[in-house]
Write a protein that holds these residues in place. Structure first.
Motif, short mmCIF file in Angstrom:
data_model
loop_
_atom_site.label_atom_id
_atom_site.label_comp_id
_atom_site.label_asym_id
_atom_site.label_seq_id
_atom_site.Cartn_x
_atom_site.Cartn_y
_atom_site.Cartn_z
N ARG A 164 69.80 -62.86 14.84
CA ARG A 164 70.70 -63.34 13.79
C ARG A 164 71.23 -64.72 14.12
N ALA A 165 71.63 -64.91 15.37
CA ALA A 165 72.16 -66.21 15.79
C ALA A 165 71.10 -67.31 15.68
N ALA A 166 69.84 -66.93 15.86
CA ALA A 166 68.75 -67.90 15.77
C ALA A 166 68.26 -68.12 14.34
N GLY A 167 68.89 -67.46 13.37
CA GLY A 167 68.50 -67.62 11.99
C GLY A 167 67.28 -66.83 11.59
N LEU A 168 66.93 -65.81 12.36
CA LEU A 168 65.75 -65.01 12.07
C LEU A 168 66.08 -63.75 11.27
N LEU A 169 67.37 -63.39 11.23
CA LEU A 169 67.83 -62.26 10.43
C LEU A 169 68.88 -62.75 9.45
N ALA A 170 68.85 -62.21 8.24
CA ALA A 170 69.73 -62.67 7.17
C ALA A 170 71.18 -62.28 7.44
N GLU A 171 72.08 -63.24 7.31
CA GLU A 171 73.50 -63.02 7.59
C GLU A 171 74.10 -61.97 6.67
N ALA A 172 73.85 -62.07 5.37
CA ALA A 172 74.48 -61.16 4.42
C ALA A 172 74.06 -59.72 4.68
#
Length: 407
Positions: free
Chosen positions: A373-381
């Motif tokens: 998530r921190a690396a932008g590989l999983l969607a925040e919402a």
């Protein structure tokens, strides 16, 4: 060697399953897969369990194949017995080229599945087909028999790419076949694409996407070309006759597919699959990806019931001989451990747009999800809603994300 199966444990001659497995039949839906191993010719990239007439050498009869499949279906009915599924939700006939069999044989197989276990009133019934192996007449016969969905192997709109892949159909035939399927009344029509073929240009793939969108189909599958050991393509790459597919090019092609299909109203629901509507998603494959149960009929077919997975002997002759002797065609099986089931659940469900519930992850997996998530590989919402859902960049790196979640 391509297509080698794991050793597994011995299957009883009668194919019987552990009692614990039988009690969960149909708990997550139930499907039937039918493998048709015949092909008119072998594509250079293919390592599936398929055979041309020359390769079979008269060792198995296409004319008797439907009867052989029905013999395994009868065995399956005996094995499940009173634990039979309440209904069959999906049937998928794959190959090989299923439509090399007469439409009447495919109809007979479907009718036997219905008589054995009962098709759900809204059952999804799919057959794969090569574009040159169907006609308006055969498509009408399949639709009348109860087939609701067809998946056509288009691969590319470029004659040059089709030649490299050893495909026999002309560049426009897949689109024409898709139109014929729609006219025959199929509820859902899929076109398969392969991208990243050596020699394929960005313009070639863009043209393929344009044709798919214009064809009016409601489902598209797009897969990166993989060079499998033991195939003719692998030998060509090794000899330097064909270039090794490039990962960066494959990523560019995937991004192009997402952009074109999204703009045309398709949504991804699995990393390699897009549909126009939720109803157009392949329910049979979703059953695989979400841990459902299915019986696989045919040589080399895999099955899964209640945590037990098994696979049949690969050669059509050996398959037919075992059934003729009244024995299970199963070669070996394995009972999934809790760790193996967890691994598969993470690996498969993370590829879905619905995502993976975070609460199924162990501490190692949750830490890996936090990093992704921190690396932008999983969607925040979605993460805030308790689900691990891949971003577009995450889809490009899906295998790496899975490895991180599994430690």
């Amino acid at each position: 060697m391509p297509g080698l199966l794991p050793a597994g444990e011995t299957i009883p001659v009668d194919g019987s399953l552990p009692t614990a497995a039988l009690t969960s039949v149909g708990a997550r839906g139930f499907g039937v897969y039918v493998h048709v191993p015949f092909c008119a010719s072998r594509c250079g990239y293919c390592d599936f369990n398929t055979y041309t007439a020359a390769e079979l050498g008269g060792g198995a009869s296409r004319e008797e194949y439907a009867d052989t499949v029905l013999a395994e279906l009868a065995l399956a009915a005996r094995v499940l017995g009173e634990n039979r599924p309440s209904r069959v939700d999906t049937v998928f006939v794959g190959g090989g080229t299923p439509t090399l069999l007469p439409a009447a044989d495919l109809a007979r197989i479907l009718d036997a599945i219905d008589r054995t276990w009962g098709l759900a009133t809204d059952a999804e019934v799919t057959t794969e087909a090569n574009p040159e192996s169907v006609t308006p007449r055969s498509l009408a016969a399949l639709r009348a028999a109860g087939y609701t969905r067809i998946s056509l192997g288009m691969q590319s709109a470029s004659p040059g790419v089709l030649a490299i892949l050893d495909r026999r159909h002309s560049a426009g035939r897949a689109i024409a076949a898709a139109g014929e399927a729609r006219e025959a009344g199929f509820d859902h029509v899929n076109l398969d694409l392969i991208y990243g073929t050596p020699g394929e240009s960005a313009a070639d793939f863009a043209a393929s996407l344009d044709e798919v969108v214009a064809a009016g189909v409601d489902h598209v599958s797009a897969y990166s070309l993989i060079v499998e050991e033991g195939t003719r393509l692998a030998a060509q790459v090794r000899r330097g006759e064909v270039a090794q597919p490039c990962d960066d090019v494959a990523a560019d092609r995937y991004l192009a597919a997402e952009a074109a299909l999204d703009a045309a109203g398709f949504s991804w629901y699995e990393v390699s699959n897009w549909s126009r509507t939720p109803a157009a998603r392949c329910r049979h494959n979703l059953l695989y990806w979400t841990g459902g149960n299915w019986w696989g009929l045919g040589p080399g077919a895999h099955s899964h019931v209640g945590g037990v997975r098994w696979w049949n002997v690969k050669h059509p002759t050996a398959y037919a001989q075992r059934l003729a002797a009244g024995a299970s065609p199963g070669l070996a099986r394995e009972v999934l451990t809790a760790d193996e089931a967890y691994l598969e659940d993470v690996m498969l469900r993370l590829r879905l747009a619905a995502g993976l519930p975070l609460d199924v992850l162990d501490p190692v997996g949750r830490a890996g999800a936090d990093r992704a998530r921190a690396a932008g590989l999983l969607a925040e919402a979605a993460y805030g809603d308790g689900r691990a859902v891949l971003t577009l960049r995450g889809r490009l790196l899906a295998d790496a994300v899975v490895r991180d979640l599994l430690g």
